[in-house]
Design a protein around this motif. Structure first.
Motif, PDB file in Angstrom:
ATOM      1  N   THR A  44       0.832  -1.211   0.000  1.00  0.00           N
ATOM      2  CA  THR A  44       0.000   0.000   0.000  1.00  0.00           C
ATOM      3  C   THR A  44       0.861   1.254   0.000  1.00  0.00           C
ATOM      4  O   THR A  44       0.602   2.200  -0.758  1.00  0.00           O
ATOM      5  N   GLN A  62       1.042   4.168  -2.809  1.00  0.00           N
ATOM      6  CA  GLN A  62       0.795   5.575  -2.487  1.00  0.00           C
ATOM      7  C   GLN A  62       1.970   6.442  -2.914  1.00  0.00           C
ATOM      8  O   GLN A  62       1.777   7.540  -3.457  1.00  0.00           O
ATOM      9  N   ALA A 107      -5.491  11.560  -0.543  1.00  0.00           N
ATOM     10  CA  ALA A 107      -4.202  10.878  -0.439  1.00  0.00           C
ATOM     11  C   ALA A 107      -3.665  10.967   0.986  1.00  0.00           C
ATOM     12  O   ALA A 107      -3.109   9.998   1.514  1.00  0.00           O
ATOM     13  N   PHE A 146      -2.980   7.803   3.505  1.00  0.00           N
ATOM     14  CA  PHE A 146      -1.705   7.604   4.192  1.00  0.00           C
ATOM     15  C   PHE A 146      -1.916   7.498   5.694  1.00  0.00           C
ATOM     16  O   PHE A 146      -1.328   6.632   6.352  1.00  0.00           O
TER      17      PHE A 146
END
Length: 126
Positions: A52, A56, A71, A75
């Motif tokens: 992941t 990202q 985003a 995170f």
């Protein structure tokens, strides 16, 4: 630590080792193909979190712009999952391994070395 086909007196060690190995696989993400967790989804694990975070980072790098609120939220969620997985790892590498070592000592076997350095959970702040 316990050979396959061990004597019956080692049955408790063998079952405990199997349980500990399964827990380690879950935290590492090695059993993700088994589809454990809610709705066939694996619980957070190091492998999944690594994937992941790489996704990202790649999305942000290719965008060449400031992170969007979505985003940043993604995170933050991943960071919190990482903190929970680190906590699970700490529990396994200290309490669970110490318990298993106690069983090994009780059977006159050598103990498994407990990691000296501690993995620290990230601080997730935005």
């Amino acid at each position: 630590a316990v050979p396959a086909g061990a004597q019956p007196e080692f049955a408790d060690l063998s079952s405990r080792l199997t349980a500990l190995s399964a827990q380690l696989d879950t935290v590492a993400g090695l059993d993700a193909a088994r589809g454990r967790g809610r709705a066939g989804q694996a619980p957070p694990n190091f492998r999944g979190i690594n994937n992941t975070l790489v996704s990202q980072l790649n999305a942000q790098d290719m965008g060449d712009m400031q992170p969007t609120p979505a985003a940043m939220a993604a995170f933050d969620r991943t960071c919190k999952e990482l903190a929970s997985v680190v906590t699970a790892w700490q529990r396994l590498s200290s309490a669970e391994l110490a318990s298993f070592n106690g069983m090994l000592k009780g059977h006159g076997k050598a103990v498994v070395a407990i990691p000296v350095s501690e993995l620290k959970a990230p601080v997730c702040t935005m």
